[in-house]
Design a protein around this motif. Structure first.
Motif, PDB file in Angstrom:
ATOM      1  N   MET A   7      -0.082  -0.202  13.132  1.00 45.15           N
ATOM      2  CA  MET A   7      -0.238  -0.192  14.582  1.00 45.15           C
ATOM      3  C   MET A   7      -1.573  -0.807  14.996  1.00 45.15           C
ATOM      4  SD  MET A   7       1.194   2.695  16.941  1.00 45.15           S
ATOM      5  CE  MET A   7       2.789   2.297  16.384  1.00 45.15           C
ATOM      6  N   VAL A  36      -8.865   3.374   8.300  1.00 48.16           N
ATOM      7  CA  VAL A  36      -8.051   2.183   8.531  1.00 48.16           C
ATOM      8  C   VAL A  36      -8.927   0.991   8.887  1.00 48.16           C
ATOM      9  CG1 VAL A  36      -6.406   1.193  10.165  1.00 48.16           C
ATOM     10  CG2 VAL A  36      -5.933   3.396   9.102  1.00 48.16           C
ATOM     11  N   ILE A  60       0.137   9.198  15.898  1.00 44.31           N
ATOM     12  CA  ILE A  60       0.036   7.905  15.211  1.00 44.31           C
ATOM     13  C   ILE A  60      -0.246   6.748  16.180  1.00 44.31           C
ATOM     14  CG2 ILE A  60       1.363   6.187  13.912  1.00 44.31           C
ATOM     15  CD1 ILE A  60       2.518   8.450  12.282  1.00 44.31           C
ATOM     16  N   LEU A  77      -6.077  14.509   6.408  1.00 46.59           N
ATOM     17  CA  LEU A  77      -4.625  14.424   6.612  1.00 46.59           C
ATOM     18  C   LEU A  77      -4.010  15.807   6.798  1.00 46.59           C
ATOM     19  CD1 LEU A  77      -3.657  11.667   4.043  1.00 46.59           C
ATOM     20  CD2 LEU A  77      -3.248  11.593   6.494  1.00 46.59           C
ATOM     21  N   SER A  92       1.022   3.796   8.621  1.00 47.40           N
ATOM     22  CA  SER A  92       1.530   3.604   9.990  1.00 47.40           C
ATOM     23  C   SER A  92       0.396   3.281  10.953  1.00 47.40           C
ATOM     24  CB  SER A  92       2.233   4.872  10.479  1.00 47.40           C
ATOM     25  OG  SER A  92       3.220   5.271   9.582  1.00 47.40           O
ATOM     26  N   VAL A  93      -0.720   4.013  10.824  1.00 47.05           N
ATOM     27  CA  VAL A  93      -1.857   3.748  11.709  1.00 47.05           C
ATOM     28  C   VAL A  93      -2.371   2.331  11.496  1.00 47.05           C
ATOM     29  CG1 VAL A  93      -4.231   4.414  12.258  1.00 47.05           C
ATOM     30  CG2 VAL A  93      -2.512   6.171  11.894  1.00 47.05           C
ATOM     31  N   ALA A  94      -2.406   1.897  10.224  1.00 46.92           N
ATOM     32  CA  ALA A  94      -2.904   0.547   9.932  1.00 46.92           C
ATOM     33  C   ALA A  94      -1.995  -0.513  10.543  1.00 46.92           C
ATOM     34  CB  ALA A  94      -3.019   0.348   8.419  1.00 46.92           C
ATOM     35  N   ASP A  97       2.671  13.287  13.700  1.00 49.76           N
ATOM     36  CA  ASP A  97       3.238  11.972  13.959  1.00 49.76           C
ATOM     37  C   ASP A  97       2.993  11.539  15.403  1.00 49.76           C
ATOM     38  OD1 ASP A  97       4.059  11.895  11.434  1.00 49.76           O
ATOM     39  OD2 ASP A  97       6.210  11.849  11.832  1.00 49.76           O
ATOM     40  N   ARG A  98       2.926  12.538  16.287  1.00 50.94           N
ATOM     41  CA  ARG A  98       2.698  12.256  17.697  1.00 50.94           C
ATOM     42  C   ARG A  98       1.435  11.446  17.913  1.00 50.94           C
ATOM     43  NH1 ARG A  98       3.431  13.271  22.850  1.00 50.94           N
ATOM     44  NH2 ARG A  98       1.426  13.182  23.598  1.00 50.94           N
ATOM     45  N   PRO A 145      -1.000   7.303   1.741  1.00 49.24           N
ATOM     46  CA  PRO A 145      -0.236   8.194   2.625  1.00 49.24           C
ATOM     47  C   PRO A 145       0.412   7.449   3.798  1.00 49.24           C
ATOM     48  CG  PRO A 145      -2.334   9.179   2.082  1.00 49.24           C
ATOM     49  CD  PRO A 145      -2.342   7.810   1.481  1.00 49.24           C
ATOM     50  N   ARG A 146       1.624   7.908   4.149  1.00 45.02           N
ATOM     51  CA  ARG A 146       2.430   7.249   5.157  1.00 45.02           C
ATOM     52  C   ARG A 146       1.713   7.162   6.511  1.00 45.02           C
ATOM     53  NH1 ARG A 146       5.944   9.109   8.843  1.00 45.02           N
ATOM     54  NH2 ARG A 146       5.130  11.148   8.341  1.00 45.02           N
ATOM     55  N   VAL A 147       1.001   8.248   6.874  1.00 47.62           N
ATOM     56  CA  VAL A 147       0.317   8.248   8.169  1.00 47.62           C
ATOM     57  C   VAL A 147      -0.714   7.126   8.217  1.00 47.62           C
ATOM     58  CG1 VAL A 147      -1.230   9.562   9.657  1.00 47.62           C
ATOM     59  CG2 VAL A 147       0.683  10.709   8.551  1.00 47.62           C
ATOM     60  N   LEU A 148      -1.481   6.964   7.133  1.00 46.73           N
ATOM     61  CA  LEU A 148      -2.503   5.915   7.121  1.00 46.73           C
ATOM     62  C   LEU A 148      -1.866   4.540   7.248  1.00 46.73           C
ATOM     63  CD1 LEU A 148      -5.156   6.853   4.422  1.00 46.73           C
ATOM     64  CD2 LEU A 148      -5.432   6.734   6.884  1.00 46.73           C
ATOM     65  N   MET A 168       0.833  -1.201   0.000  1.00 43.74           N
ATOM     66  CA  MET A 168       0.000   0.000   0.000  1.00 43.74           C
ATOM     67  C   MET A 168       0.869   1.253   0.000  1.00 43.74           C
ATOM     68  SD  MET A 168      -3.102  -0.816  -0.158  1.00 43.74           S
ATOM     69  CE  MET A 168      -4.103  -2.270  -0.037  1.00 43.74           C
ATOM     70  N   PRO A 171       8.964  12.563  16.425  1.00 43.08           N
ATOM     71  CA  PRO A 171       7.788  13.106  15.758  1.00 43.08           C
ATOM     72  C   PRO A 171       8.088  14.464  15.135  1.00 43.08           C
ATOM     73  CG  PRO A 171       7.576  13.383  18.111  1.00 43.08           C
ATOM     74  CD  PRO A 171       8.833  12.605  17.889  1.00 43.08           C
ATOM     75  N   GLN A 172       7.473  14.722  13.962  1.00 43.26           N
ATOM     76  CA  GLN A 172       7.713  16.019  13.315  1.00 43.26           C
ATOM     77  C   GLN A 172       6.619  17.002  13.714  1.00 43.26           C
ATOM     78  OE1 GLN A 172       7.665  14.044   9.732  1.00 43.26           O
ATOM     79  NE2 GLN A 172       9.712  13.245  10.118  1.00 43.26           N
ATOM     80  N   GLY A 184      -3.611   4.549  16.043  1.00 40.87           N
ATOM     81  CA  GLY A 184      -3.503   3.130  15.749  1.00 40.87           C
ATOM     82  C   GLY A 184      -4.173   2.270  16.803  1.00 40.87           C
ATOM     83  N   ILE A 229      -9.032  -2.363   6.627  1.00 42.36           N
ATOM     84  CA  ILE A 229      -8.640  -3.686   7.111  1.00 42.36           C
ATOM     85  C   ILE A 229      -9.808  -4.658   6.989  1.00 42.36           C
ATOM     86  CG2 ILE A 229      -7.924  -4.992   9.152  1.00 42.36           C
ATOM     87  CD1 ILE A 229      -6.184  -2.746   9.987  1.00 42.36           C
TER      88      ILE A 229
END
Lengths: 189, 221
Positions: free
Chosen positions: A123, B90, B41, B32, A119-121, B38-39, A114-117, A108, A188-189, B45, B94
């Motif tokens: 996790m 998400v 995430i 988005l 990463s969330v998936a 990022d904090r 997108p990277r955030v999605l 994916m 984190p950014q 999740g 899934i």
């Protein structure tokens, strides 16, 4: 053979297959061809076609709900829905059966999700089983306290409290996870 | 029998599926950009996993049927509407890829139903009131609107004259339960950890506009 294809190839193939199914909704000969391709895919991946078909039964409630169409709808419409639905669900089941989740997530990301999605998936997948077990324990505890004869409203409130405390535990867990990530150098950014 | 909401593939034409994906992609892109760092995430999740797990909590409704919690409104109460959109994305993703619950081409519409009429609508309604009745209404509306929208989206194959009343009435019952459960969960969170309830998230007006726009698209199908 199919298990050597990359996950990205498999995702693209399945989407192409689904588009082909949707584009030939009214062509019975196409269904046979597509079913043949799917069967070939199962054999190539050394999967039992019966297993895939069994997984495809997820869509059964929708097909049952559409039964009236067989009598009142235009001729052939109901058959078309059944064929396309079963073919589509079976193709998705083939993808799930041949691809492990981490590979799917990587595919994916390569395909531009997108990277955030992603990463969330990842996790969510990691903690899904942990929290599902937690819910199992909570449900068992509730049964053991034997709340027989709860009114529907009481049931809803009890379900809500369970969901609430599940969320609390999840939040606390996510804080521990975040702390651990920071300690290991997550920036984190 | 469990009432399923996610549309499978095979019920929608290619054009209609594309329309759903278009809306979903726009909404996700906006979510988005609405300050997801990022904090957040790990938090998103684990909450996504919790929404999944909460859907294992089934409760009986009349006559042997049962429903399960949806959790979209609850996610929006905790995370705010925009992060909740991503969490629900998400969850739906899934469910479609690994459990075949909901089609991959139809996923655009399932995202509209869960992320827009679930997370965004629930978030907007809740943050307008910010109390237990608000949580109840948010829970009720997410279940009811998602079901009505699903019936409308399938109108190509199953005539809405049949499906719309059935879905609306059955999910009014589901919605009452979802509302009660959401309110109970909110009260528990408020008492145990008030900071777990999302403070005012930015972009409420934008969220409301998106819900209305998607509502219009669905109504005009």
């Amino acid at each position: 053979m199919a298990h050597r294809w990359s996950a990205r190839t498999r995702v693209l193939l399945v989407f192409a297959f689904l588009v082909a199914v949707a584009a030939t909704r009214a062509v019975p000969t196409a269904w046979a061809v597509l079913a043949g391709i799917l069967l070939g895919g199962c054999i190539a991946a050394r999967l039992s076609p019966l297993l895939i078909l069994q997984r495809a039964l997820v869509a059964l409630p929708f097909l049952v709900a559409a039964v009236p169409l067989a009598f009142v709808g235009p001729p052939g419409r109901y058959e078309s829905i059944c064929a396309t639905t079963v073919l589509s669900v079976a193709a998705a089941a083939w993808l799930a059966a041949t691809t492990r989740f981490p590979d799917l997530a990587r595919a994916m990301a390569q395909l531009g999700v997108p990277r955030v999605l992603v990463s969330v998936a990842i996790m969510a997948w990691r903690y899904l089983f942990v929290l599902a077990e937690e819910v199992g324990r909570m449900l068992r505890a509730r049964t053991l306290r034997a709340p027989l004869g709860m009114s529907p409203r009481q049931q809803a409130v009890s379900a809500g409290r369970m969901a609430g405390s599940l969320m609390l535990r999840a939040l606390e867990r996510s804080e521990r996870v975040y702390g651990a990530m920071r300690l290991r150098g997550f920036d984190p950014q | 029998m469990i009432l399923a909401l996610h549309l499978p593939d095979g019920f929608l034409s290619l054009e209609r599926a594309a329309l759903g994906w278009l809306q979903a992609a726009l909404v996700i892109a906006i979510a988005l950009r609405m300050g997801v760092s990022d904090r957040q995430i790990p938090r998103m999740g684990v909450i996504a996993a919790a929404v999944f797990a909460a859907q294992c909590i089934a409760f009986p409704i009349v006559g042997g049927t049962s429903a399960h919690l949806l959790g979209a409104a609850l996610a929006a109460i905790i995370l705010g509407p925009w992060a909740a959109v991503l969490v629900l994305t998400v969850v739906v993703g899934i469910e479609a890829t690994l459990l075949q619950d909901g089609g991959l081409l139809a996923m655009g519409w399932n995202l509209v139903n869960m992320a827009v009429f679930g997370a965004l609508l629930g978030g907007v309604v809740f943050s307008a009131l910010r109390n237990a009745p608000g949580a109840f209404v948010a829970g009720f509306l997410t279940a009811e609107m998602g079901a009505i929208a699903a019936a409308q989206e399938m109108g190509q194959t199953i005539p809405t004259s049949v499906s719309l009343p059935v879905m609306a009435v059955s999910h009014a019952v589901v919605g009452l339960v979802e509302g009660c459960a959401t309110a109970a969960a909110f009260l528990l969170l408020l008492r145990a950890r008030p900071d777990a309830v999302c403070a005012n998230a930015p972009g409420q007006r934008l969220a409301a506009l998106i819900v209305i726009a998607c509502g219009l698209v669905v109504a005009l199908l």
